[in-house]
Design a protein around this motif. Structure first.
Motif, PDB file in Angstrom:
ATOM      1  N   ARG A   1      26.377  53.442  20.813  1.00 51.69           N
ATOM      2  CA  ARG A   1      26.609  53.356  22.256  1.00 51.69           C
ATOM      3  C   ARG A   1      26.376  51.925  22.738  1.00 51.69           C
ATOM      4  NH1 ARG A   1      27.078  57.108  26.300  1.00 51.69           N
ATOM      5  NH2 ARG A   1      26.407  58.803  24.934  1.00 51.69           N
ATOM      6  N   GLY A   2      25.370  51.267  22.181  1.00 50.39           N
ATOM      7  CA  GLY A   2      25.099  49.885  22.571  1.00 50.39           C
ATOM      8  C   GLY A   2      26.254  48.957  22.244  1.00 50.39           C
ATOM      9  N   VAL A   3      26.831  49.113  21.058  1.00 51.25           N
ATOM     10  CA  VAL A   3      27.967  48.280  20.664  1.00 51.25           C
ATOM     11  C   VAL A   3      29.177  48.555  21.557  1.00 51.25           C
ATOM     12  CG1 VAL A   3      29.645  47.899  18.809  1.00 51.25           C
ATOM     13  CG2 VAL A   3      27.200  47.973  18.277  1.00 51.25           C
ATOM     14  N   ALA A   4      29.406  49.836  21.869  1.00 48.74           N
ATOM     15  CA  ALA A   4      30.520  50.176  22.763  1.00 48.74           C
ATOM     16  C   ALA A   4      30.315  49.554  24.142  1.00 48.74           C
ATOM     17  CB  ALA A   4      30.643  51.689  22.875  1.00 48.74           C
ATOM     18  N   ALA A   5      29.087  49.562  24.632  1.00 44.09           N
ATOM     19  CA  ALA A   5      28.797  48.980  25.940  1.00 44.09           C
ATOM     20  C   ALA A   5      28.995  47.471  25.928  1.00 44.09           C
ATOM     21  CB  ALA A   5      27.363  49.331  26.352  1.00 44.09           C
ATOM     22  N   ILE A   6      28.613  46.810  24.842  1.00 44.84           N
ATOM     23  CA  ILE A   6      28.827  45.365  24.730  1.00 44.84           C
ATOM     24  C   ILE A   6      30.313  45.038  24.817  1.00 44.84           C
ATOM     25  CG2 ILE A   6      28.796  43.435  23.095  1.00 44.84           C
ATOM     26  CD1 ILE A   6      26.082  44.350  22.169  1.00 44.84           C
ATOM     27  N   ALA A   7      31.127  45.810  24.107  1.00 44.41           N
ATOM     28  CA  ALA A   7      32.572  45.563  24.119  1.00 44.41           C
ATOM     29  C   ALA A   7      33.125  45.656  25.539  1.00 44.41           C
ATOM     30  CB  ALA A   7      33.277  46.559  23.206  1.00 44.41           C
ATOM     31  N   GLY A   8      32.710  46.687  26.277  1.00 48.63           N
ATOM     32  CA  GLY A   8      33.193  46.846  27.643  1.00 48.63           C
ATOM     33  C   GLY A   8      32.683  45.760  28.568  1.00 48.63           C
ATOM     34  N   ALA A   9      31.384  45.430  28.457  1.00 46.43           N
ATOM     35  CA  ALA A   9      30.801  44.419  29.341  1.00 46.43           C
ATOM     36  C   ALA A   9      31.400  43.039  29.072  1.00 46.43           C
ATOM     37  CB  ALA A   9      29.282  44.389  29.148  1.00 46.43           C
ATOM     38  N   SER A  10      31.610  42.697  27.818  1.00 43.24           N
ATOM     39  CA  SER A  10      32.202  41.393  27.480  1.00 43.24           C
ATOM     40  C   SER A  10      33.614  41.283  28.033  1.00 43.24           C
ATOM     41  CB  SER A  10      32.221  41.201  25.961  1.00 43.24           C
ATOM     42  OG  SER A  10      30.909  41.140  25.447  1.00 43.24           O
ATOM     43  N   ALA A  11      34.375  42.375  27.925  1.00 43.22           N
ATOM     44  CA  ALA A  11      35.743  42.365  28.437  1.00 43.22           C
ATOM     45  C   ALA A  11      35.766  42.171  29.943  1.00 43.22           C
ATOM     46  CB  ALA A  11      36.458  43.653  28.045  1.00 43.22           C
ATOM     47  N   VAL A  12      34.915  42.903  30.663  1.00 49.92           N
ATOM     48  CA  VAL A  12      34.891  42.801  32.120  1.00 49.92           C
ATOM     49  C   VAL A  12      34.416  41.421  32.563  1.00 49.92           C
ATOM     50  CG1 VAL A  12      33.786  43.683  34.211  1.00 49.92           C
ATOM     51  CG2 VAL A  12      34.610  45.271  32.479  1.00 49.92           C
ATOM     52  N   ALA A  13      33.343  40.924  31.949  1.00 51.14           N
ATOM     53  CA  ALA A  13      32.777  39.640  32.378  1.00 51.14           C
ATOM     54  C   ALA A  13      33.671  38.458  32.007  1.00 51.14           C
ATOM     55  CB  ALA A  13      31.391  39.457  31.759  1.00 51.14           C
ATOM     56  N   ASN A  14      34.174  38.440  30.777  1.00 46.07           N
ATOM     57  CA  ASN A  14      34.892  37.261  30.284  1.00 46.07           C
ATOM     58  C   ASN A  14      36.389  37.294  30.556  1.00 46.07           C
ATOM     59  OD1 ASN A  14      32.531  36.039  29.137  1.00 46.07           O
ATOM     60  ND2 ASN A  14      32.654  37.531  27.471  1.00 46.07           N
ATOM     61  N   LEU A  15      36.988  38.482  30.496  1.00 45.11           N
ATOM     62  CA  LEU A  15      38.434  38.560  30.668  1.00 45.11           C
ATOM     63  C   LEU A  15      38.843  38.838  32.111  1.00 45.11           C
ATOM     64  CD1 LEU A  15      39.387  40.582  27.468  1.00 45.11           C
ATOM     65  CD2 LEU A  15      39.260  38.105  27.784  1.00 45.11           C
ATOM     66  N   ALA A  16      37.938  39.407  32.894  1.00 46.93           N
ATOM     67  CA  ALA A  16      38.261  39.718  34.290  1.00 46.93           C
ATOM     68  C   ALA A  16      37.434  38.866  35.264  1.00 46.93           C
ATOM     69  CB  ALA A  16      38.038  41.203  34.565  1.00 46.93           C
ATOM     70  N   GLY A  17      36.113  38.900  35.119  1.00 47.39           N
ATOM     71  CA  GLY A  17      35.249  38.221  36.076  1.00 47.39           C
ATOM     72  C   GLY A  17      35.442  36.716  36.131  1.00 47.39           C
ATOM     73  N   LYS A  18      35.438  36.066  35.006  1.00 50.32           N
ATOM     74  CA  LYS A  18      35.536  34.596  34.989  1.00 50.32           C
ATOM     75  C   LYS A  18      36.871  34.081  35.525  1.00 50.32           C
ATOM     76  CE  LYS A  18      32.122  33.894  31.302  1.00 50.32           C
ATOM     77  NZ  LYS A  18      31.149  33.144  32.110  1.00 50.32           N
ATOM     78  N   PRO A  19      38.020  34.649  35.093  1.00 51.93           N
ATOM     79  CA  PRO A  19      39.283  34.161  35.671  1.00 51.93           C
ATOM     80  C   PRO A  19      39.424  34.442  37.164  1.00 51.93           C
ATOM     81  CG  PRO A  19      39.670  35.333  33.612  1.00 51.93           C
ATOM     82  CD  PRO A  19      38.254  35.610  34.006  1.00 51.93           C
ATOM     83  N   LEU A  20      38.893  35.573  37.630  1.00 54.42           N
ATOM     84  CA  LEU A  20      39.055  35.941  39.031  1.00 54.42           C
ATOM     85  C   LEU A  20      38.099  35.190  39.953  1.00 54.42           C
ATOM     86  CD1 LEU A  20      39.536  39.817  38.746  1.00 54.42           C
ATOM     87  CD2 LEU A  20      41.268  38.116  39.358  1.00 54.42           C
TER      88      LEU A  20
END
Length: 493
Positions: A67-86
């Protein structure tokens, strides 16, 4: 717009003030520790290492790691692929902190939000949901990683706070697709009579020495729980069911209970013999996942020992499938699940790959290959013609009702959990994947779920093999699945 600028200016002033206060702290050995810690969390390497340590142990620690690894994948995607560009934002100037704290390679992406903080919070929160003690132990490390990003001058405090909120939110969102297990055994109102088995006297126990991820031989566990039991091992030249039936016949009524130490496939085979001979079953979980033992409520050698010593048992339902139209009629019991379509093919590929590769990579590769090359299966389900990709049949009603059923609240429903993926609609596999991602299977036209006491499946195009409890079974073109209420007496505290 003016109303929005004022709060942002206030955040900026607070950020600068907090960075100055951090920079004013005296130089200590903690500076080097925090710098090293910040670097170790690059690309979540630190959390992958912690996850690897947790995954060594089966059960709760391994679920927490996954579950921890799955959460990292989701959090990294949201922070780096969505949050930073926006939300582009300049990082603090290097001169904001003393030179000895600065990272050799400063990141060049947007400062907002902090990806390191998002991953740290996501992993820690997800682990804590499955394994609170481990989450509590990891929390100070995660807090140190988050602060290290301010201490080394690469993030503003608000970046860290936003990243942490993203991580916590993503960890909580994993429950949307992967519900937490309650830890409670499945309920059953069926009563069962079972003799007290003092030290396993008059018990015939089958031990699979190759069970589990590491192939650890559970013989010593069996000898600890049932020192007087007669231990037998699977004979590679014959089926387990035939082997045990012969052993029972040779002993001419002296066997009062059957015992088993192994995974779900081994347990299912021994359970079928116990049901047919009306003998109570005692089990020691010794497999990779131990789904059946978990649902029954037997989680350790101590649980099995206490239950047999006290003669405590309950009755549970079993699933049964009658196979015809192949080399000959056959019948198989199943304690967990049975399936037709892609799964048996995946099992065959996995077994072939396991001759050269470890089990888990082999299973992942086998699933990818079987889904890629899957063909529609024309069938008649309880008299209605359709076409499917696969059919899942569970012993009892599983939860959740969407993708990846993981547990059973009860083992006395007298029902089968029937699920199938239709192949007669356009782009059904793509629509299925989209429904899984959005957790909307309940509204999908390509996915069906029913609770039924019986399911009659007739293949309209050749023969197929049925898989029961992860093992490939007999070949046939007609399969009648039934629920058999209170078919098995099993020892449980």
């Amino acid at each position: 717009m003016t109303h929005l600028k004022r709060p942002l200016r206030q955040v900026g002033r607070t950020d600068r003030d907090l960075v100055r206060r951090s920079a004013a702290l005296p130089r200590t050995r903690a500076d080097d520790v925090l710098t090293a810690l910040s670097r170790s969390a690059n690309k979540s390497r630190l959390w992958w290492g912690v996850a690897a340590v947790l995954a060594v142990r089966k059960g709760t620690p391994r679920r927490a790691a996954l579950r921890g690894v799955a959460a990292i994948a989701g959090a990294s995607a949201v922070a780096n692929l969505a949050g930073k560009p926006l939300f582009p934002r300049r990082r603090p100037a290097a001169e904001e902190v003393p030179e000895h704290r600065r990272l050799v390679r400063r990141p060049t992406s947007s400062s907002f939000p902090s990806g390191h903080s998002a991953s740290a919070a996501a992993f820690t929160t997800a682990v804590a949901m499955e394994f609170p003690a481990a989450g509590l132990a990891i929390a100070p490390l995660a807090a140190a990683v988050a602060y290290s990003r301010v201490h080394t001058g690469v993030h503003w405090p608000s970046d860290v706070g936003a990243g942490a909120l993203i991580g916590i939110g993503i960890a909580g969102a994993t429950r949307h697709w992967w519900p937490l297990q309650t830890g409670q055994p499945a309920e059953t109102a069926h009563r069962a009579e079972a003799p007290l088995m003092h030290d396993g006297e008059d018990m015939l126990a089958l031990v699979n020495p190759k069970s589990g991820v590491d192939g650890q031989d559970p013989t010593e566990d069996v000898r600890y729980a049932w020192p007087k039991a007669t231990i037998v091992y699977p004979d590679p030249s014959t089926d387990i069911r035939t082997q045990l039936a012969d052993e029972i016949r040779v002993r001419q009524g002296s066997v009062r209970a059957l015992g088993v130490a192994g995974g779900d496939g081994t347990v299912a085979a021994v359970a079928s013999v116990a049901a047919e001979h009306e003998l109570p079953l005692a089990l020691i979980p010794a497999g990779t996942l131990n789904h059946f033992a978990r649902d029954v409520g037997v989680r350790s050698v101590e649980d099995a020992d206490e239950a047999t010593e006290d003669g405590k048992a309950v009755g549970i339902d079993l699933g049964e499938v009658e196979v015809s139209g192949g080399a000959g009629d056959a019948r198989r019991w199943f304690v967990n699940t049975a399936s037709l379509g892609g799964y048996p093919e995946m099992v065959r590929i996995r077994e072939r790959l396991q001759q050269r590769h470890p089990k888990w990579p082999s299973a992942a590769l086998a699933m990818a290959r079987s889904l890629r090359h899957a063909r529609p299966l024309p069938v008649r389900l309880n008299g209605s013609e359709t076409s499917v990709w696969l059919i899942f049949v569970g012993n009892g009603t599983y939860s959740p009702k969407g993708f990846a059923p993981s547990s059973r609240p009860a083992l006395d429903t007298g029902m089968l959990d029937v699920r199938y993926l239709r192949a007669d609609l356009p782009y059904s596999r793509a629509r299925f994947i989209l429904a899984v991602v959005t957790n909307s299977l309940h509204a999908s036209h390509v996915y069906r779920q029913y609770d039924l006491p019986e399911l009659d499946v007739e293949l309209l195009d050749g023969n197929r093999r049925v898989a029961t409890d992860g093992e490939v079974g007999p070949l046939g073109n007609r399969f009648v699945f039934r629920s058999r209420p209170s078919a098995l007496a099993i020892y449980r505290r």
